[in-house]
Design a protein around this motif. Structure first.
Motif, PDB file in Angstrom:
ATOM      1  N   ASP A   1      48.263  49.597  47.527  1.00 31.02           N
ATOM      2  CA  ASP A   1      49.300  49.907  46.538  1.00 31.02           C
ATOM      3  C   ASP A   1      50.430  48.871  46.585  1.00 31.02           C
ATOM      4  OD1 ASP A   1      47.697  52.164  47.149  1.00 31.02           O
ATOM      5  OD2 ASP A   1      49.178  53.515  46.302  1.00 31.02           O
ATOM      6  N   HIS A   2      50.912  48.619  47.801  1.00 29.65           N
ATOM      7  CA  HIS A   2      52.043  47.701  47.960  1.00 29.65           C
ATOM      8  C   HIS A   2      51.582  46.257  48.122  1.00 29.65           C
ATOM      9  CE1 HIS A   2      56.027  46.284  49.036  1.00 29.65           C
ATOM     10  NE2 HIS A   2      55.493  45.698  50.095  1.00 29.65           N
ATOM     11  N   GLY A   3      50.658  46.031  49.049  1.00 25.68           N
ATOM     12  CA  GLY A   3      50.278  44.666  49.397  1.00 25.68           C
ATOM     13  C   GLY A   3      49.602  43.909  48.272  1.00 25.68           C
ATOM     14  N   ILE A   4      48.807  44.597  47.471  1.00 31.14           N
ATOM     15  CA  ILE A   4      48.123  43.922  46.363  1.00 31.14           C
ATOM     16  C   ILE A   4      48.914  44.056  45.066  1.00 31.14           C
ATOM     17  CG2 ILE A   4      46.051  43.882  44.921  1.00 31.14           C
ATOM     18  CD1 ILE A   4      44.462  44.835  47.389  1.00 31.14           C
ATOM     19  N   PHE A   5      49.137  45.287  44.630  1.00 33.46           N
ATOM     20  CA  PHE A   5      49.659  45.474  43.281  1.00 33.46           C
ATOM     21  C   PHE A   5      51.157  45.246  43.168  1.00 33.46           C
ATOM     22  CE2 PHE A   5      45.608  47.761  43.249  1.00 33.46           C
ATOM     23  CZ  PHE A   5      44.988  47.040  42.233  1.00 33.46           C
ATOM     24  N   ASP A   6      51.929  45.731  44.117  1.00 31.75           N
ATOM     25  CA  ASP A   6      53.368  45.461  44.056  1.00 31.75           C
ATOM     26  C   ASP A   6      53.643  43.967  44.207  1.00 31.75           C
ATOM     27  OD1 ASP A   6      56.221  46.446  44.055  1.00 31.75           O
ATOM     28  OD2 ASP A   6      56.176  45.415  45.992  1.00 31.75           O
ATOM     29  N   TYR A   7      52.812  43.287  44.970  1.00 32.72           N
ATOM     30  CA  TYR A   7      53.002  41.842  45.181  1.00 32.72           C
ATOM     31  C   TYR A   7      52.972  41.079  43.865  1.00 32.72           C
ATOM     32  CZ  TYR A   7      52.537  37.193  47.258  1.00 32.72           C
ATOM     33  OH  TYR A   7      52.735  35.874  47.618  1.00 32.72           O
ATOM     34  N   CYS A   8      52.127  41.551  42.921  1.00 36.53           N
ATOM     35  CA  CYS A   8      52.044  40.846  41.643  1.00 36.53           C
ATOM     36  C   CYS A   8      52.782  41.579  40.525  1.00 36.53           C
ATOM     37  CB  CYS A   8      50.590  40.585  41.263  1.00 36.53           C
ATOM     38  SG  CYS A   8      49.534  42.024  41.232  1.00 36.53           S
ATOM     39  N   GLY A   9      53.549  42.633  40.878  1.00 36.07           N
ATOM     40  CA  GLY A   9      54.422  43.291  39.919  1.00 36.07           C
ATOM     41  C   GLY A   9      53.833  44.483  39.206  1.00 36.07           C
TER      42      GLY A   9
END
Length: 204
Positions: free
Chosen positions: A152-160
């Protein structure tokens, strides 16, 4: 509105595929459409290779198979990932899909002088994991939090991108699948309602 549903399971008779079908059915009945990307059946190559490395370094354009997946996401208002939990994470074929498709320059832009620019702020994401273990095992060992941190955070939040629903359906090999199928259909029915109303965010 249009959703891309990515399924990462080799067996079309699996609960994973049934859940994806229920999400699609819910979307249809709420007046929206969807496309199911069956990574196993389509033969997507998850191996990050020299060409992908060159894309990362802005030396070449994405290979045709990667560009096709990026186009699928570009024409979608939401991305839904449905996958079995392998070793407290996603299967290799789905991780490889992300490794190759979520490339530097398209998903995010990173440079030493410019820092990080998140390029998928428009994308809404929904995650459905299918686990054999029980909820207590996930909580006792911190697997639930680890998955949220990594995915959730490491992949998707990283790219917004914004993760609106993040669910894990536990004891999938022993529990009655009916409640899970109903929950997946409900996600489809409410998918774009959730995108418009963040208070409807669901976490299982």
């Amino acid at each position: 509105m249009h959703a891309l549903i990515v399924v990462a399971h080799h067996d079309p008779r699996s609960l994973t595929h049934s859940l994806a079908a229920q999400v699609a059915d819910g979307l249809k009945h709420s007046g929206h459409d969807s496309e199911i990307a069956n990574l196993a059946a389509e033969g997507f190559d998850p191996r990050f290779n020299f060409a992908d490395h060159a894309v990362h370094r802005h030396q070449v354009a994405p290979p045709a198979d990667v560009a096709a997946e990026q186009a699928r996401i570009d024409r979608s208002n939401a991305l839904v990932l449905v996958f079995p939990v392998y070793w407290w994470s996603m299967p290799g074929v789905l991780k490889g899909w992300i490794d190759r498709v979520f490339a530097n320059g398209w998903t995010f832009e990173y440079s030493l002088d410019g820092g990080l620019k998140k390029k998928l702020r428009h994308l809404k994401v929904h995650l459905i994991g299918v686990a054999g273990a029980d909820a207590g095992t996930f909580e006792r060992h911190g697997y639930s939090e680890a998955m949220k941190t990594q995915i959730d955070h490491g992949i998707f939040d990283y790219c917004g991108a914004t993760v609106l629903t993040s669910a894990v359906y536990f004891e999938s090999e022993s529990n009655d699948p009916a409640p899970y199928l109903e929950a997946a259909r409900s996600i489809g029915l409410k998918l774009f309602e959730t995108a418009a109303r963040p208070e409807l965010i669901e976490a299982v």
